[in-house]
Write a protein that holds these residues in place. Sequence first.
Motif, mmCIF file in Angstrom:
data_model
loop_
_atom_site.group_PDB
_atom_site.id
_atom_site.type_symbol
_atom_site.label_atom_id
_atom_site.label_comp_id
_atom_site.label_asym_id
_atom_site.label_seq_id
_atom_site.Cartn_x
_atom_site.Cartn_y
_atom_site.Cartn_z
ATOM 1 N N ILE A 183 26.822 77.686 24.999
ATOM 2 C CA ILE A 183 26.762 76.453 25.639
ATOM 3 C C ILE A 183 28.048 75.738 25.172
ATOM 4 N N THR A 184 27.997 75.689 23.912
ATOM 5 C CA THR A 184 29.527 74.927 23.182
ATOM 6 C C THR A 184 30.684 75.456 23.451
ATOM 7 N N ILE A 185 30.902 76.513 23.522
ATOM 8 C CA ILE A 185 32.261 77.338 24.082
ATOM 9 C C ILE A 185 32.443 76.807 25.330
ATOM 10 N N LEU A 186 31.561 77.323 26.031
ATOM 11 C CA LEU A 186 31.790 77.089 27.791
ATOM 12 C C LEU A 186 32.186 75.750 28.150
ATOM 13 N N TRP A 187 31.374 74.769 27.373
ATOM 14 C CA TRP A 187 31.870 73.301 27.871
ATOM 15 C C TRP A 187 33.034 72.836 27.374
ATOM 16 N N GLY A 188 33.327 73.299 26.033
ATOM 17 C CA GLY A 188 34.778 72.919 25.714
ATOM 18 C C GLY A 188 35.845 73.358 26.635
ATOM 19 N N LEU A 189 35.843 74.766 27.123
ATOM 20 C CA LEU A 189 36.828 75.256 27.741
ATOM 21 C C LEU A 189 36.792 74.282 29.233
ATOM 22 N N THR A 190 35.574 73.952 29.742
ATOM 23 C CA THR A 190 35.733 73.399 30.817
ATOM 24 C C THR A 190 36.259 71.860 30.814
ATOM 25 N N SER A 191 35.963 71.227 29.553
ATOM 26 C CA SER A 191 36.634 69.897 29.351
ATOM 27 C C SER A 191 38.166 69.895 29.361
ATOM 28 N N MET A 192 38.420 71.166 28.482
ATOM 29 C CA MET A 192 40.199 71.197 28.616
ATOM 30 C C MET A 192 40.596 71.554 30.089
ATOM 31 N N ALA A 193 39.859 72.315 30.824
ATOM 32 C CA ALA A 193 40.331 72.561 32.206
ATOM 33 C C ALA A 193 40.376 71.233 33.040
ATOM 34 N N MET A 194 39.968 70.042 32.415
ATOM 35 C CA MET A 194 40.227 68.941 33.420
ATOM 36 C C MET A 194 41.548 68.422 33.416
ATOM 37 N N ILE A 195 42.375 68.939 32.765
ATOM 38 C CA ILE A 195 43.883 68.629 32.925
ATOM 39 C C ILE A 195 44.483 69.271 34.363
ATOM 40 N N PHE A 196 43.531 70.107 34.877
ATOM 41 C CA PHE A 196 44.120 70.757 36.199
ATOM 42 C C PHE A 196 43.543 69.909 37.479
ATOM 43 N N VAL A 197 42.937 68.970 37.125
ATOM 44 C CA VAL A 197 42.437 68.040 38.119
ATOM 45 C C VAL A 197 43.618 67.241 38.767
ATOM 46 N N HIS A 198 43.397 67.507 40.420
ATOM 47 C CA HIS A 198 44.568 66.702 41.027
ATOM 48 C C HIS A 198 43.791 66.110 42.397
ATOM 49 N N SER A 199 42.818 66.381 42.691
ATOM 50 C CA SER A 199 42.106 66.039 43.903
ATOM 51 C C SER A 199 40.576 65.694 43.703
ATOM 52 N N ALA A 200 39.957 64.934 44.414
ATOM 53 C CA ALA A 200 38.613 64.692 44.359
ATOM 54 C C ALA A 200 38.046 65.991 44.212
ATOM 55 N N THR A 201 38.118 66.875 45.141
ATOM 56 C CA THR A 201 37.327 68.245 45.199
ATOM 57 C C THR A 201 37.382 68.886 43.677
ATOM 58 N N SER A 202 38.579 69.122 43.217
ATOM 59 C CA SER A 202 38.811 69.610 41.832
ATOM 60 C C SER A 202 38.014 68.816 40.823
ATOM 61 N N PHE A 203 38.004 67.493 40.992
ATOM 62 C CA PHE A 203 37.354 66.837 40.092
ATOM 63 C C PHE A 203 35.849 66.886 40.103
ATOM 64 N N TYR A 204 35.391 66.805 41.175
ATOM 65 C CA TYR A 204 33.972 67.174 41.403
ATOM 66 C C TYR A 204 33.486 68.786 40.769
ATOM 67 N N ILE A 205 34.416 69.699 41.147
ATOM 68 C CA ILE A 205 33.796 71.120 40.715
ATOM 69 C C ILE A 205 33.977 71.059 39.130
ATOM 70 N N LEU A 206 34.902 70.705 38.602
ATOM 71 C CA LEU A 206 34.717 70.890 37.208
ATOM 72 C C LEU A 206 33.774 69.977 36.623
ATOM 73 N N ARG A 207 33.418 68.774 37.024
ATOM 74 C CA ARG A 207 32.525 67.881 36.228
ATOM 75 C C ARG A 207 31.018 68.727 36.647
ATOM 76 N N PHE A 208 30.783 69.223 37.930
ATOM 77 C CA PHE A 208 29.624 70.174 38.073
ATOM 78 C C PHE A 208 29.593 71.233 37.072
ATOM 79 N N LEU A 209 30.600 71.998 36.926
ATOM 80 C CA LEU A 209 30.614 73.155 35.854
ATOM 81 C C LEU A 209 30.382 72.359 34.515
ATOM 82 N N LEU A 210 30.761 71.642 34.138
ATOM 83 C CA LEU A 210 30.799 70.995 32.772
ATOM 84 C C LEU A 210 29.176 70.788 32.799
ATOM 85 N N GLY A 211 28.542 70.293 33.624
ATOM 86 C CA GLY A 211 27.197 69.883 33.514
ATOM 87 C C GLY A 211 26.471 71.203 33.446
#
Length: 438
Positions: A103-131
């Motif tokens: 759990i800890t490793i995967l949420w860390g990687l997903t949080s770092m991937a938030m730098i790739f957010v450039h649209s509402a859709t990518s924002f929603y996808i990464l936040r969903f994956l973080l959860g």
Amino acid sequence: MSTPSFSSTSVHSSTPASQSEIDATYRKVTIRLIPFLVFLFILAWIDRVNIGFAKLQMLQDLHFSEAVYGLGAGIFFIGYFLFEVPSNLLLEKIGARATLARITILWGLTSMAMIFVHSATSFYILRFLLGAFEAGFFPGVVLYLTYWFPSGRRARINGLFMTSFAIAGIIGNPIAGLIMKATADLGGLANWEWLFLFEGLPSVIAGFVVLAYLPKKPDDAKWLTESERAIVQSETAKDAADPAKRSALKDAFNARVWLCAAIYFCLVAGNATIAFWTPSIIKALGVQGNLTIGLVAAIPFIAGTIAMVWAGAHSDRTGERRLHCVVASIVATAGLIGTGYLLDQPHLALIALTVAAIGILAAFPVFWALPSAFLTGTAAAGGIALINSIGNLAGFVAPYTIGWLKDTTGKLSAGLYFVGVLELGAAVLILAFIRVKR
């Protein structure tokens, strides 16, 4: 989970363990486990809610509305909801160490991937994956602690563990403000992008530390002596041996569990509000500068930390659960409504927000002593996860509703009133239906 029956004795002696020996053993277990688990949850909480601080600049850069932000902040909890119960049942089979590391490793990687957010859709996808990736961590730890601590000690221990919510607010907001201030226009990335990178990396590292540090169960704790392991096994076996506390998997889905889920939904609405909206509330009070906002935003969480620890310890000492949770919920209601009403009076509004944080955070450790009083074993794994996953849907409802109401009315106060009513709902449900003391 069936627990072997042991008497409170050393392996090599028939002399019952004294209360001082039992207390000393639990001090040792507490010191060994709780600070590390608190540290992990601080990382989880920071990676979950740092979007609230990133919002101060991110919305302007990406041209997001308040409703888009609220939906993105809240959609985390949809992924959390869908994967919570499976994750906790898997923990029961493969153990806490492997589950919490994953759990800890995967949420860390997903949080770092938030730098790739450039649209509402990518924002929603990464936040969903973080959860989805964080799902199972909190109820997994609550379940894990039942392997070590009997029911009579759990409100205090839950309170110590749940200080992570508040500590993350105390240190997370100033750190986020400092990162965003120090990285403005650095290296071609926005300051909020640096925030996600710097706060996600420690979680990835910590995940590997879990594998080396955390024992699966008391039997695997080499830092306990044989007599200390026998004490822990004996104390936790008492819950399993108590007919009033035995439960089967079907009990994870009984009426009391659903009632607890409804109560927790109301409590989480308040927690999500202060987690995702405190920086915005502080800014709305006229405070300027990311670092200053972060420092001021820490004040409610400092008070909430003290209240959380006190409430858990006092509840264990008195054996009373219901009124502790009810009073905390009513305090939260008063604080949230007061904050909304006093938004044009900054000093009074900050006091009201602090009162809200005190009530919101004080309710959590006492609440989790309620379901663990009638759930054990596999039912505890499923029931705790079910309560947490359904309750955390409020983490979707509250931020989105606050954002929508702010866009609609132009004011934060309407959303704060809405969440205040939900907190009051928790008090009403507990008074009307909960009769469990321990």
